[in-house]
Design an enzyme around this catalytic site. Structure first.
Site, short mmCIF file in Angstrom:
data_model
loop_
_atom_site.label_atom_id
_atom_site.label_comp_id
_atom_site.label_asym_id
_atom_site.label_seq_id
_atom_site.Cartn_x
_atom_site.Cartn_y
_atom_site.Cartn_z
N LYS A 1 8.63 -0.23 5.03
CA LYS A 1 8.30 1.17 4.77
C LYS A 1 9.14 1.63 3.83
O LYS A 1 10.55 1.78 4.67
CB LYS A 1 7.26 1.89 5.68
CG LYS A 1 7.31 2.85 4.96
CD LYS A 1 5.98 3.80 5.94
CE LYS A 1 5.09 4.59 5.23
NZ LYS A 1 4.08 5.21 6.55
N LYS B 1 -8.84 7.38 12.38
CA LYS B 1 -10.05 6.96 11.59
C LYS B 1 -9.38 5.92 10.42
O LYS B 1 -8.65 4.57 11.05
CB LYS B 1 -9.56 8.25 10.46
CG LYS B 1 -8.01 8.20 9.89
CD LYS B 1 -7.93 9.40 8.99
CE LYS B 1 -6.84 9.81 8.57
NZ LYS B 1 -6.17 10.61 7.92
N ASN C 1 -6.12 4.99 9.35
CA ASN C 1 -5.27 3.84 10.37
C ASN C 1 -5.23 2.95 11.14
O ASN C 1 -4.51 3.04 11.44
CB ASN C 1 -4.23 5.16 11.12
CG ASN C 1 -3.97 6.57 10.33
OD1 ASN C 1 -3.34 6.31 8.92
ND2 ASN C 1 -3.81 8.00 11.25
N THR D 1 -8.78 14.64 6.25
CA THR D 1 -10.24 14.73 6.54
C THR D 1 -10.02 15.98 7.34
O THR D 1 -9.39 15.14 9.00
CB THR D 1 -10.92 13.69 6.57
OG1 THR D 1 -12.13 14.00 6.75
CG2 THR D 1 -9.79 12.37 7.53
N PHE E 1 4.09 9.73 2.70
CA PHE E 1 5.48 9.87 2.91
C PHE E 1 6.28 8.57 2.27
O PHE E 1 7.45 8.66 2.20
CB PHE E 1 6.74 10.29 3.75
CG PHE E 1 5.57 11.40 4.63
CD1 PHE E 1 4.93 11.28 5.58
CD2 PHE E 1 5.49 12.79 3.88
CE1 PHE E 1 4.56 12.83 6.37
CE2 PHE E 1 4.91 14.33 4.51
CZ PHE E 1 4.64 13.81 5.35
N ASP F 1 0.00 3.93 12.19
CA ASP F 1 0.59 5.49 11.69
C ASP F 1 0.81 6.10 12.76
O ASP F 1 -0.48 7.10 12.51
CB ASP F 1 -0.57 5.36 10.44
CG ASP F 1 0.11 6.40 9.29
OD1 ASP F 1 -0.30 6.75 8.48
OD2 ASP F 1 1.61 7.13 9.80
N ASP G 1 -4.94 10.83 15.29
CA ASP G 1 -5.07 10.32 13.95
C ASP G 1 -5.52 9.30 13.95
O ASP G 1 -5.49 8.28 13.03
CB ASP G 1 -4.08 10.46 12.83
CG ASP G 1 -4.03 10.63 11.92
OD1 ASP G 1 -3.23 10.46 10.71
OD2 ASP G 1 -5.68 11.44 11.83
N GLY H 1 0.91 -1.48 -0.35
CA GLY H 1 -0.04 -0.06 0.04
C GLY H 1 0.77 1.37 -0.29
O GLY H 1 1.50 0.64 -0.04
C1 AK5 Z 1 3.24 1.31 13.39
O1 AK5 Z 1 3.13 1.44 12.34
C2 AK5 Z 1 3.66 2.85 11.06
C3 AK5 Z 1 4.75 3.36 12.18
C4 AK5 Z 1 4.85 4.92 11.87
C5 AK5 Z 1 4.30 5.03 10.14
C6 AK5 Z 1 5.15 6.42 9.41
O2 AK5 Z 1 5.31 6.17 8.41
N1 AK5 Z 1 5.13 6.98 10.75
C7 AK5 Z 1 6.05 8.39 9.67
C8 AK5 Z 1 6.61 8.89 8.76
C9 AK5 Z 1 6.94 9.83 8.06
C10 AK5 Z 1 6.70 11.22 8.95
C11 AK5 Z 1 6.37 11.36 10.45
C12 AK5 Z 1 5.99 9.82 11.04
C13 AK5 Z 1 3.75 4.43 9.97
C14 AK5 Z 1 3.10 2.84 10.78
N2 AK5 Z 1 2.58 2.30 8.76
C15 AK5 Z 1 1.90 2.26 7.93
O3 AK5 Z 1 2.68 2.04 7.41
C16 AK5 Z 1 1.44 1.38 7.86
C17 AK5 Z 1 1.94 0.59 6.35
S1 AK5 Z 1 0.79 -0.67 5.73
C18 AK5 Z 1 0.79 -2.28 6.30
N3 AK5 Z 1 1.55 -2.50 7.02
C19 AK5 Z 1 1.61 -3.13 7.89
N4 AK5 Z 1 0.81 -5.06 6.91
C20 AK5 Z 1 -0.06 -4.38 5.98
N5 AK5 Z 1 -0.86 -5.16 5.23
C21 AK5 Z 1 -0.58 -2.79 5.63
BR1 AK5 Z 1 -1.33 -2.20 4.18
#
Ligand code: AK5
Length: 272
Positions: free
Chosen positions: A43, A139, A142, A173, A25, A155, A137, A21
């Protein structure tokens, strides 16, 4: 269980699989750690984008907050590493993917299913608030779903240590914003997550957010708590929604009372 976290991670340790997905960022891929075959979500964040959006500090804070969180309803951040251009987050893989896609497909959830999700969200929030972490956040976008159908709050891009005044502007949103974050009151507390939980409960059961309207109208309705609960919603569910969507933060039902609320007790089997 994840392997004993090795001291250092690097990209070569992982076999990269299908894209999962697009988070904010960055893109997310299914990944497998070569040595132990451990499956995770990787990620990829681009440093220049983080710099452009001035979110490096936010990311560092988030990594620090996340590294000591461990709860079945919170997506785990196992570790991170970077190369010259990118930062990599090693995340727990949620086996059933994104909740908002399930909500879109179903239109709206049954009361037992919604109550099960809200009980798990309340458990995650109770854990976060005990650690003085506000998610801010909440919703459907997330929230992810684990292999056994359990909720995984994800997230934490906006999470902060309470109490806090928001410095950076918001995007996305308005539907989930509580009144106190709209009328620019200096400080807000963990009660903001209770409001968002009310919006989430409503959206699970109705299939639309309670204050959904044009941006201007949405803000006016939020600060007045002006929403209608359709009559196909059970009286117990309506009661919990009304106790969460209270304009005054301190008058919102405390998390500990959510677990004991008749609507939750009626539907939640206590099965984890
Ligand atoms: C603890 O999860 C996060 C912790 C942090 C951040 C993040 O980007 N922080 C951040 C990024 C930039 C600036 C400030 C904060 C993002 C996530 N999580 C995610 O991005 C979810 C990714 S999608 C997904 N993940 C697992 N299994 C699936 N089946 C899927 Br679909």
């Amino acid at each position: 269980p994840p392997p004993q976290a090795p001291r250092e991670f690097h990209l070569g340790m992982f076999e990269i699989g299908r894209p999962l997905g697009k988070g904010k960022f960055g893109r997310v891929y299914l990944a497998k750690e070569r040595k132990n075959g451990f499956v995770c979500a990787l990620k990829v964040l681009h440093k220049n984008e983080l710099q452009k959006n001035k979110v490096e500090k936010q990311l560092r804070r988030e990594i620090e907050i996340q590294s000591n969180l461990r709860h079945p309803n919170i997506l785990q951040l196992y570790g991170h590493f970077h190369d010259s251009k990118r930062v990599f987050l090693i995340l727990e893989f949620a086996g059933q993917g994104e909740l908002y896609k399930m909500l879109q497909k179903a239109g709206r959830f049954s009361e037992p299913r919604a109550a099960e999700y809200i009980a798990q969200m309340a458990a995650a929030l109770q854990y976060l608030h005990k650690k003085h972490v506000i998610h801010r956040d909440i919703k459907p976008e997330n929230i992810l779903v684990g292999i056994h159908g359990e909720i995984k709050l994800s997230d934490f891009g906006w999470s902060v240590h309470a109490p806090n005044s928001r410095r950076t502007t918001m995007c996305g949103t308005l539907d989930y914003l509580p009144p106190e974050m709209l009328n620019g009151s200096q400080y807000h507390s963990d009660k903001v997550d209770l409001w968002s939980l009310g919006v989430l409960t409503y959206e699970f059961l109705v299939g639309a957010a309670p204050f959904e309207d044009t941006p201007i109208e949405t803000q006016k309705r939020i600060v007045k708590g002006d929403m209608k609960i359709p009559d196909f919603i059970s009286p117990e569910a309506a009661d919990l929604i009304r106790k969460l969507l209270v304009v005054k933060p301190d008058q919102r039902i405390p998390i500990s009372d959510i677990m004991k609320h008749p609507w939750i007790v009626k539907h939640v089997t206590g099965r984890s």
